[in-house]
Write an enzyme that holds these catalytic residues in place. Structure first.
Site, mmCIF file in Angstrom:
data_model
loop_
_atom_site.group_PDB
_atom_site.id
_atom_site.type_symbol
_atom_site.label_atom_id
_atom_site.label_comp_id
_atom_site.label_asym_id
_atom_site.label_seq_id
_atom_site.Cartn_x
_atom_site.Cartn_y
_atom_site.Cartn_z
ATOM 1 N N ASP A 75 0.866 -1.172 0.000
ATOM 2 C CA ASP A 75 0.000 0.000 0.000
ATOM 3 C C ASP A 75 0.907 1.227 0.000
ATOM 4 O OD1 ASP A 75 -2.250 1.793 0.422
ATOM 5 O OD2 ASP A 75 -3.345 0.070 1.181
ATOM 6 N N HIS B 173 1.664 1.859 -3.357
ATOM 7 C CA HIS B 173 0.603 2.578 -4.072
ATOM 8 C C HIS B 173 0.878 4.074 -4.144
ATOM 9 C CE1 HIS B 173 -2.539 -0.815 -3.274
ATOM 10 N NE2 HIS B 173 -1.525 -1.199 -4.017
#
Length: 846
Positions: free
Chosen positions: A279, A313
């Site tokens: 993430d 991300h």
């Protein structure tokens, strides 16, 4: 003395006023962050019963005993020596530096019995939940250091299976999962203001613990260690102050696998770290919705520098749990590069959150690629979130400078609110001295309102991003750009000396159209110099030889004709008569079509039709020639050329035809060249359009040309690239080496738009022309640093023969071998014409 102090203040005042936040606030933050110091005492965990062969529960007790002993004795180092140490949750206490030595691994067992309930936050909401693997609450002077490894032991079959996220199937042996309603229940508790002591989760609820969470602590150091496989977020300091995270390596590809999430923290340094995460690499938080507003503690005074984001991300993210706000974040000298990296700097929030996000600075960041945008500000994150809305956040004073990125979908992306009253929610955004290459969509994509968004020296795909064009139309902008690049018209198209050539002629005609459309005297003054320089008082033409019978040398006569109609001079008319006389004597094929040049005997090129016939038909009445004879001749030549160059197999027109069928580039059976070169077909289409301009409405053969034009443009649209709206250099070849080319694209756009305006073709052709023009702007127009514009990806030249140039054989390899350059006049002129057509369509042109 008083006068001396006054003098010093006066001397310093200008420099103080001009100092940037990097020189003031940044330095103040840097100086305020001090790593904690520890007594020189050592407590090795083996002396408290820890063994590499022991169970996780036994080692957990031993390590925590060592920490308690060290803290009670005034602090020091609790050492984890080399080896793999299974353990459960560890609780740090004041004064303790947990040292994981080189070769040592703290391996946290997947056994929920070893993680008791503690007060923490989960996605920005207060609760009692599983104790993080390493946890501290209300402590001072704590550290995690060393060259060893801290492994959360999460896998798809253990902690990560609780997430219920895509790619992490439920494990039947695990009886808890956040999808069973625990996350939604926690969100509702937050909305309803349920007391934290009633928010008890942990066992059976599936809300995974962090790897490291330091809650309401002060003076924190995390340095040197490697952190792997966290159940949830990796490093989560919250409601804490004076934090240093240095030279830490994070590898965590699990769901919600953020690398470092300072939440409602003050004075934070994250330096020299490497992140490989599932993430966001770094995500700054300050509480979610009502919980965050209740605490109302921002994250502030944060420095992030010299970090590497290998995967993740978001590189540096602020939000979305940011209700307490965020202030004074400085990011510099970082490297990012990952196909999974979605954004470099991302601010995400929504109307559930509230809060003020301000004073965000990023500079000197190098990015290989990211998926979406280099900078994204999103005020509508999670639009379907169930929450009490109306708490509109404010995002202001965001500065990005000297950031480079080699691949992304967008450069800058801003999602604001639509209401005028909420325009202030995103304001004072500055992007300067940045270069974003490989942007596949828009340079700047904005929805909703924003105020004071500024770009300075922002280059996207090599093109300067301007918020206001220096000229109201592209025809004016391109014309003045060329005038600035080439102060004398007789040196257009990179000429080294005055040149009489068709390339000047078509570009100057475009300029003349622009001058007349917008009553621009400066353009006319510029163009006047061409005839002055190139035409002698006796009508002689510099750089022209009659006996060459070169149709390329005739094309500029059409510009001179229009110029003489505007500003008559005897010398110009003499030159026009000479050029018309060349056409009258131009050698022809047996069927009566002009040779392209004397050196190209018995050859008909699509190029030549454009070079000679428009002047021929437009000049005949001006020079008092037999107009009907000229019109008939012109129509015949176009009809014959159509017939001879058309290839029934491809339904396209070849570049040229050799009457003898003997040229080395010609098919011995048909006499045709091998391929359909885009620009050659562009010349042919433009020739028909311009001859139609000359033919009287009552002339009977007009329809023959309109029918041919319709056939040509129908096939042109068939070849139009569906995605970009423009055309490839060679129209009848599909090959990776083929490229989208701007000169033929400009020609086709111009012909489609003009033919539709004049009623030669239908609205479907107009729409194809509009798509083409927008594609040209998106793909080929570059704004330069001096605010001029350039037309890129122009094929410099392509031809066939003559005998001393055997490489010009009409093969696809040959076409691909010719140079590509910017601002070729053969594209500039048609681009200006296409621009004027669009401007008339949009109501901007006269």
């Amino acid at each position: 003395m008083k006068q001396l102090l006054t003098l010093i203040v006066c001397l310093l005042a200008p420099s103080l006023l001009s100092a940037t936040p990097w020189e003031t606030t940044y330095r103040q933050i840097e100086q305020s962050i001090q790593a904690p110091q520890f007594p020189n005492k050592t407590y090795v965990i083996t002396k408290f019963g820890a063994k590499t062969t022991a169970t996780a529960a036994k080692n957990q007790k031993a390590i925590n005993r060592a920490i308690e002993k060290c803290s009670k004795a005034g602090g020091g180092r609790v050492v984890v020596p080399a080896g793999t140490w299974n353990t459960g949750a560890i609780t740090l206490l004041s004064g303790v530096n947990l040292v994981v030595e080189k070769g040592a691994t703290l391996l946290f067992a997947f056994d929920t019995d070893l993680y008791p309930l503690v007060i923490t936050r989960w996605e920005g909401l207060d609760l009692w939940n599983y104790q993080p693997c390493i946890y501290a609450y209300g402590q001072q002077n704590v550290a995690i250091t060393g060259e060893g490894t801290i492994d959360g032991n999460a896998t798809k079959d253990t902690w990560w299976a609780m997430s219920g996220k895509k790619g992490y199937p439920e494990n039947p042996d695990i009886k808890e999962n956040q999808k069973f309603g625990s996350r939604d229940r926690l969100l509702k508790y937050g909305e309803d203001g349920v007391d934290i002591d009633e928010r008890r989760f942990g066992k059976g609820h599936g809300l995974r613990p962090q790897l490291v969470c330091l809650n309401q602590c002060e003076n924190i150091l995390i340095e040197g260690v490697t952190m792997l496989n966290s159940p949830f977020w990796v490093m989560h300091p919250m409601l804490s102050k004076n934090i240093t995270v240095k030279n830490v390596k994070v590898w965590n590809e699990g769901p919600n696998g953020d690398g470092c999430d300072p939440e409602s923290c003050e004075n934070v340094l994250i330096e020299g770290c490497t992140f490989h995460t599932g993430d966001d690499c770094i995500a700054i938080k300050s509480g979610r919705n009502a919980d965050g507003r209740k605490w109302n503690i921002p994250s502030k005074n944060i420095i992030i520098r010299n970090c590497t984001m290998e995967d993740g991300h978001g590189g540096v993210v602020i939000g979305s749990e940011i209700s307490g706000g965020c202030q004074n974040v400085f990011v510099e000298n970082c490297e990012m590069d990952s196909p999974n990296l979605e954004r470099v700097l991302r601010i995400k929030t929504n109307s559930c959150r509230g809060g003020i996000i301000e004073n965000i600075y990023m500079r000197n960041v190098t990015v290989g690629q990211c998926q979406e945008a280099v900078l994204k500000i999103n005020t509508d994150y999670e639009p379907k979130e169930v929450c009490c809305r109306g708490f509109y956040p404010i995002v202001r004073n965001v500065f990005m400078e000297k950031v480079t990125c080699e691949k992304s979908q967008y450069g800058v992306m801003i999602v604001g609110y639509e209401a005028d009253s909420l325009a202030y929610t995103v304001n004072h955004i500055y992007v300067s001295d940045c270069r974003f290459n490989g942007v596949t969509d828009k340079a700047v994509h904005q929805t909703g309102k924003a105020q004071e968004v500024h770009f300075k020296n922002l280059f996207v795909n090599g093109s300067l991003v301007l918020q206001e064009k220096p000229y109201p139309t592209y025809s004016l902008w391109m014309t003045h750009s060329e005038m600035k690049r080439t102060p004398h018209p007789y040196l257009l198209d990179f000429a080294k000396k005055p040149r009489w050539n068709y390339v000047m002629g078509i570009e100057m005609e475009g300029m003349l159209n622009t001058a007349l459309a917008y009553n621009d005297q400066g353009i006319l003054d510029y163009l006047a110099e061409y005839a002055e320089e190139m035409i002698g008082e006796d009508g002689s033409i510099k750089d022209y030889r009659f006996d060459d019978y070169n149709l390329d040398k005739v094309r500029t006569a059409k510009f001179l004709l229009r110029w003489d109609q505007l500003r008559p001079e005897k010398k110009n008319k003499k030159a026009l008569q000479t050029l018309f006389r060349q056409l009258e004597k131009q050698p022809r094929t047996d069927e009566g079509v002009w040779w392209h040049k004397a050196i190209y005997q018995k050859q008909v090129w699509l190029d030549g039709i454009f070079m000679g016939l428009p002047y021929y038909t437009h000049a005949c009445t001006y020079l008092k020639k037999n107009a009907r004879k000229v019109y008939d001749d012109a129509v015949m030549q176009i009809v014959k050329t159509d017939h001879r160059t058309f290839d029934p197999q491809t339904q396209l027109w070849k570049h040229a035809w050799d009457e003898t069928h003997q040229m080395f580039w010609a098919n011995p059976e048909t006499g045709l060249s091998q391929h359909t070169w885009g620009r050659a077909l562009g010349w042919f289409a433009m020739a028909i359009v311009e001859v139609l301009d000359a033919l009287p409405q009552e002339y009977a053969k007009r329809q023959e040309l309109i029918d041919i034009l319709d056939r040509v443009l129908t096939q042109v649209v068939r070849c139009q690239d569906k995605k970009s709206g423009v055309w490839y250099d060679v129209l009848d070849v599909q090959d990776p080496r083929n490229y989208l080319e701007s000169t033929c694209s400009s020609m086709f756009a111009y012909c489609l738009l003009k033919a539709a305006r004049l009623g030669y073709v239908g609205d479907d052709m107009r729409q194809a022309g509009i798509k083409a023009y927008k594609g040209i702007l998106d793909r080929f127009i570059r704004v330069n640093a001096d605010e001029t514009i350039s037309l890129t990806d122009c094929c410099e030249v392509s031809g066939l023969g003559p005998a001393d140039k055997p490489h010009r054989d009409g093969s696809f390899d040959y076409y691909m071998s010719e140079p590509i350059r910017d601002n070729d006049a053969k594209g500039i002129g048609p681009f200006i014409w296409a621009s004027i057509e669009m401007e008339m369509l949009e109501g901007d042109g006269h």
